[in-house]
Design a protein around this motif. Structure first.
Motif, mmCIF file in Angstrom:
data_model
loop_
_atom_site.group_PDB
_atom_site.id
_atom_site.type_symbol
_atom_site.label_atom_id
_atom_site.label_comp_id
_atom_site.label_asym_id
_atom_site.label_seq_id
_atom_site.Cartn_x
_atom_site.Cartn_y
_atom_site.Cartn_z
ATOM 1 N N ALA A 797 0.841 -1.204 0.000
ATOM 2 C CA ALA A 797 0.000 0.000 0.000
ATOM 3 C C ALA A 797 0.872 1.247 0.000
ATOM 4 C CB ALA A 797 -0.920 -0.004 1.207
ATOM 5 N N SER A 798 1.664 1.407 -1.041
ATOM 6 C CA SER A 798 2.474 2.613 -1.179
ATOM 7 C C SER A 798 1.626 3.720 -1.779
ATOM 8 C CB SER A 798 3.687 2.337 -2.056
ATOM 9 O OG SER A 798 4.485 1.317 -1.495
ATOM 10 N N ARG A 799 2.047 4.950 -1.578
ATOM 11 C CA ARG A 799 1.237 6.062 -2.051
ATOM 12 C C ARG A 799 2.094 7.114 -2.713
ATOM 13 N NH1 ARG A 799 0.933 10.488 1.494
ATOM 14 N NH2 ARG A 799 2.178 10.303 3.380
ATOM 15 N N ALA A 800 1.453 7.851 -3.605
ATOM 16 C CA ALA A 800 2.124 8.951 -4.277
ATOM 17 C C ALA A 800 2.355 10.084 -3.284
ATOM 18 C CB ALA A 800 1.281 9.444 -5.452
ATOM 19 N N PRO A 801 3.336 10.942 -3.544
ATOM 20 C CA PRO A 801 3.636 12.026 -2.611
ATOM 21 C C PRO A 801 2.462 12.980 -2.412
ATOM 22 C CG PRO A 801 5.413 11.752 -4.206
ATOM 23 C CD PRO A 801 4.276 10.896 -4.669
ATOM 24 N N PHE A 802 2.352 13.491 -1.209
ATOM 25 C CA PHE A 802 1.510 14.620 -0.817
ATOM 26 C C PHE A 802 0.028 14.290 -0.713
ATOM 27 C CE2 PHE A 802 4.908 16.674 -3.589
ATOM 28 C CZ PHE A 802 5.829 16.723 -2.545
ATOM 29 N N VAL A 803 -0.583 13.684 -1.743
ATOM 30 C CA VAL A 803 -2.040 13.516 -1.742
ATOM 31 C C VAL A 803 -2.488 12.088 -1.480
ATOM 32 C CG1 VAL A 803 -2.465 15.494 -3.218
ATOM 33 C CG2 VAL A 803 -2.064 13.267 -4.262
ATOM 34 N N GLY A 804 -1.561 11.139 -1.397
ATOM 35 C CA GLY A 804 -1.902 9.793 -0.971
ATOM 36 C C GLY A 804 -2.524 8.903 -2.017
ATOM 37 N N ILE A 805 -2.449 9.234 -3.310
ATOM 38 C CA ILE A 805 -2.980 8.363 -4.351
ATOM 39 C C ILE A 805 -2.150 7.087 -4.393
ATOM 40 C CG2 ILE A 805 -3.447 8.135 -6.815
ATOM 41 C CD1 ILE A 805 -3.655 11.174 -6.942
ATOM 42 N N PRO A 806 -2.763 5.887 -4.328
ATOM 43 C CA PRO A 806 -1.978 4.649 -4.356
ATOM 44 C C PRO A 806 -1.156 4.530 -5.632
ATOM 45 C CG PRO A 806 -4.237 4.207 -3.700
ATOM 46 C CD PRO A 806 -4.200 5.628 -4.185
ATOM 47 N N THR A 807 0.048 3.989 -5.492
ATOM 48 C CA THR A 807 0.918 3.800 -6.647
ATOM 49 C C THR A 807 1.057 2.314 -6.941
ATOM 50 O OG1 THR A 807 2.887 3.810 -5.265
ATOM 51 C CG2 THR A 807 2.201 5.904 -6.196
ATOM 52 N N GLY A 808 1.429 1.999 -8.166
ATOM 53 C CA GLY A 808 1.461 0.616 -8.599
ATOM 54 C C GLY A 808 2.788 -0.095 -8.430
ATOM 55 N N TRP A 809 3.865 0.480 -9.000
ATOM 56 C CA TRP A 809 5.154 -0.213 -9.015
ATOM 57 C C TRP A 809 5.884 -0.032 -7.690
ATOM 58 C CZ3 TRP A 809 6.113 -3.736 -12.419
ATOM 59 C CH2 TRP A 809 5.630 -3.630 -13.723
#
Length: 821
Positions: A797-809
């Protein structure tokens, strides 16, 4: 129980295929026997009704063939500008959603432990009272923020109604978890252009399409529109054939249909985009006039305080030489040079960096979008535009009472802050952690509607634990799916063909549109429209919540919204291409030709034709939208810089802490420019030597229900995979581990393991294992229950910076042979 020939043919006629009923009458809460003997006895009177598909969020228009009042076939609506008479497999299988023998016949209440599958039938009055009583008590105790409503993407009037309910009740927690398109694209539009809206792509007129992993021909936005646009790009313009290049870590169906597949190391797309930018800048192959007149931060610059800042030119020339980028990405340097030269030479060209079900981080998309600015394709034919929204009339403002003001003063449960970031989609992993931790406050009631995309949530096990902890869960799904598996009550919605609906299509080519679907037939079962049930619950709560819902039914809500379209004096009801082109030319010249003399006539036209749209051009200099501090496209994002300064109070230490929290290495000016950030992989390479790639298949991408045998039969057409989860493994990787074609294998990450069928595929990279999403969720009907595995269980459950959108890789895995079976 015996099934005679008449029973079999009756159901086969409804589903348009010979699919047996199974054990008829096994459970009184399901629709197993409801459809028996309900077809084939009439005079055969035929009629057609236009509606909206509803099988996924794309919003494609359909027309339904009815015989004696019963739907027997679904086709695309030729008047709909998104579908233009075409339909994807999900849409064609819509009858199987309507006639699903495992649909709930009416509301049910759980009578055993969660997951036991023990339910009892209740009437609608009792069901609505149970929810209203529970929510009313929570509100009276001063804890309205403890209510969470989880849904999918809701850009139309249904979204307005749900926001109205949560606002009147006092919950800051209407969480929209989008499907089929990437919310990070709207964040990038805000960072670079100051407009928090997704991009639209004029694919039909482009000459060069450079895609960084976007599943354009699979499960991206509207698959029908994307495939139509692809056909026109390739063969729809005599003497002009567009070129399509797919950069991806897997030979996907999209990559297989492209002119060229460029394999790339997972998670390094930003580096490749910036390497291409390096060549464009170094060789002077960019649009100098556009960059000079319409952009900011390309060159080094000095701010008002006299401080010097680096620009995009300095960044890419110093950090992203093609040979250095080749070492990062695995893409040969000569290929990087060629792609850059092709991209600049064959204009209009467009680069797309949106992911599929799980977004890449915004910095990667920032890097890709800068390529569009370099070649000047923003707002131009064949380029990128800002997707326009239809001018629906908003519902009146809510008069907040003390209870509402109290709850709305609390932060959103998943940590998103709309006051700082205009793009704040729901983060299901963050929601799960908030529920488990009980912070910032306990979640005491959870409402789940049928569009909430739970099965794709990373770290699925944590979400499963969290849902089990919530004291009161209500599902509005028509099925015993993964939402119902955790519910205490299920208040089943109609299926799309049985209800009034408005559907703003997923972002497409830019023009605003809204589909209007009328019921093709009365409800077959004792189900109710979720929008109307929410209004009934509001009236049961009473007070200011009840006052916010004077509407008698959802059709009235749609009527209210469509008055805004009529009053805007633009656009038209869905119409044939020639008529649309004529209206487009009139509007381009400043004219509007009203097709109706009154709102009532306008409403009748929109319902009859299936929707409204505005075909006026969305490109050209007048459609360039730059609402940034500079009034230009920003390579150096002052918008992002201002938002981070606001969040940290301008304190340097707090800013550094924020970057460390998000595991970002950039400091200073580089934080506001596009750059490549190495992926923080979960799992050590020595223990987990392979990268995990999850993807959505066209048959189930964004699907609201997977219990449809037509779709399960065509899950992986490129490998003839069906009815189960498979793992795409390169033959060399499989050989090294003693894995043969068809073996059962364990795919294991630090979070756990799932089992899949090994499919040896030369289109897989040797260091990547790919698994499809869509199966393996709890619950389900006879065809989907217990079938396949859900790779989201092992996805970090990793997330993109700042806004918390889940990331895939982000996840590493290892393989282990399970058996030869």
């Amino acid at each position: 129980m015996k099934v005679n020939r008449r029973d079999f043919l009756t159901f086969a006629g409804f589903t348009a295929a010979g699919v047996t009923l199974g054990r008829l009458g096994r459970d009184r809460i399901l629709a197993r026997e409801t459809f028996k003997g309900s077809s084939g006895d009439g005079p055969g009177v035929e009629q057609w009704t236009r509606s909206v598909c509803g099988q996924c969020p794309a919003g494609c228009g359909v027309q339904v063939r009815l015989v004696d009042g019963r739907p027997v076939k679904i086709e695309g609506n030729a008047l709909c500008p998104v579908s233009r008479g075409r339909l994807c497999p999900k849409g064609a299988a819509g009858l199987q959603a309507l006639y699903d023998p495992d649909r709930l016949v009416g509301p049910v209440r759980r009578v055993g432990p969660r997951g036991s599958g023990r339910w009892e039938r209740i009437d609608w009055g009792e069901a609505v009272r149970a929810v209203a009583t529970r929510l009313s008590a929570l509100r009276q105790q001063g804890r309205p923020q403890g209510l969470v409503y989880l849904t999918g993407r809701q850009p139309g009037m249904m979204g307005q109604a749900l926001r109205r309910f949560c606002e009147a009740y006092g919950s800051p927690n209407l969480l929209e978890a989008p499907d089929l398109y990437d919310e990070a694209s709207a964040l990038v539009a805000w960072v670079t252009q100051g407009v928090a809206a997704p991009f639209g792509y004029d694919l039909e007129q482009t000459n060069y399409l450079l895609s960084f992993g976007s599943p354009i021909l699979e499960a991206w936005r509207s698959p029908v529109w994307a495939n139509r646009a692809y056909g026109r790009l390739r063969r729809g313009r005599p003497g002009r054939r567009g070129r399509f290049v797919q950069v991806e870590s897997r030979l996907s169906p999209t990559a297989a249909k492209a002119d060229e597949w460029v394999p790339i190391h997972p998670g390094t797309e930003a580096a490749l985009a910036l390497g291409i930018a390096h060549v464009l800048v170094r060789e002077g192959r960019y649009d100098e006039a556009f960059v000079r007149d319409r952009t900011f931060g390309f060159d080094d610059w000095t701010d008002e305080a006299g401080q010097r800042h680096i620009g995009f030119r300095t960044l890419v020339l110093s950090d992203y030489d093609p040979e250095a980028v080749s070492a990062i990405t695995g893409v040969p340097g000569v290929t990087i040079l060629r792609l850059a030269r092709e991209f600049s030479a064959v204009r209009p060209a467009v680069a797309i960096g949106e992911g599929g079900v799980l977004s890449r981080d915004a910095y990667s998309q920032f890097a890709v979008h800068c390529l569009n600015a370099l070649v000047g394709c923003l707002g131009s034919p064949g380029g990128v535009v800002i997707q326009q929204s239809p001018p629906l009339q908003p519902l009146p403002p809510v008069e907040r009472d003390e209870g509402a003001r109290l709850g709305l003063s609390r932060p959103r449960i998943d940590g998103a802050d709309p006051s700082l970031w205009p793009v704040t989609p729901a983060s299901l992993p963050a929601l799960a952690e908030a529920i488990l931790d009980g912070r910032p406050y306990p979640v005491e009631a959870l409402l789940l509607d049928g569009s909430a995309p739970l099965r794709a949530c990373p770290a699925w096990g944590r979400l499963e634990q969290a849902l089990g902890k919530v004291p009161f869960v209500v599902s509005f799904s028509p099925y015993l799916d993964e939402r119902g598996a955790f519910a205490d009550l299920i208040l089943p919605d109609h299926t799309p063909l049985e209800k009034w609906q408005d559907a703003v299509p997923t972002p497409w080519a830019g023009p605003p549109a809204v589909g209007v679907g009328q019921p093709a037939l009365p409800p077959l079962l004792d189900t109710r429209h979720t929008g109307e049930v929410v209004a009934e619950i509001a009236r049961g709560i009473g007070g200011g919540v009840a006052a916010a819902f004077p509407y008698q039914d959802y059709r009235e809500v749609i009527l209210h919204g469509l008055r805004g379209l009529y009053d805007a004096q633009r656009g038209m009801a869905y119409s044939p291409p020639f008529e649309s082109a004529w209206i487009s030319q009139l509007e381009h010249g400043g004219w509007w030709a009203p097709g109706a003399g009154s709102f009532e006539e306008f409403w009748a036209q929109v319902v009859d034709r299936g929707g409204w749209w505005d075909p006026a051009p969305t490109h050209g200099s007048g459609h360039l939208r730059f609402e940034t501090p500079s009034g230009r496209f920003e390579f150096f994002s002052q918008t992002l810089r201002g938002a981070l300064a606001k969040r940290t109070g301008g304190a340097e230490a707090a800013l550094v802490g924020l970057f460390e929290e998000d595991r970002l290495h950039a400091r200073g000016d580089r934080a506001y420019l596009p750059y490549y950030e190495p992926v923080p992989w979960v799992g050590e390479e020595r223990d987990y030597p392979l990268f995990l790639n999850v993807f959505e298949v066209p048959a189930l991408g964004g699907a609201r229900d997977s219990n449809q045998p037509f779709l399960l039969e065509i899950l992986g057409p490129h490998l003839q995979a069906r009815w189960e989860t498979w793992a795409e493994i390169h033959p060399a990787t499989a050989k090294a581990q003693g894995i043969a074609e068809g073996d059962r294998v364990w795919v294991e990450s630090p979070l756990g393991r799932v089992q899949a069928r090994a499919r040896l595929y030369a289109g897989a990279m040797q260091n990547v294992v790919s698994l499809p999403l869509g199966l393996g969720a709890p619950g389900g009907g006879r065809w989907s229950r217990g079938r396949g595995a859900n790779p989201a269980r092992i996805l970090a459950a990793s997330r993109a910076p700042f806004v918390g959108i889940p990331t895939g890789w982000t996840t590493r895995v290892k393989l282990e042979r399970a058996s030869h079976a």
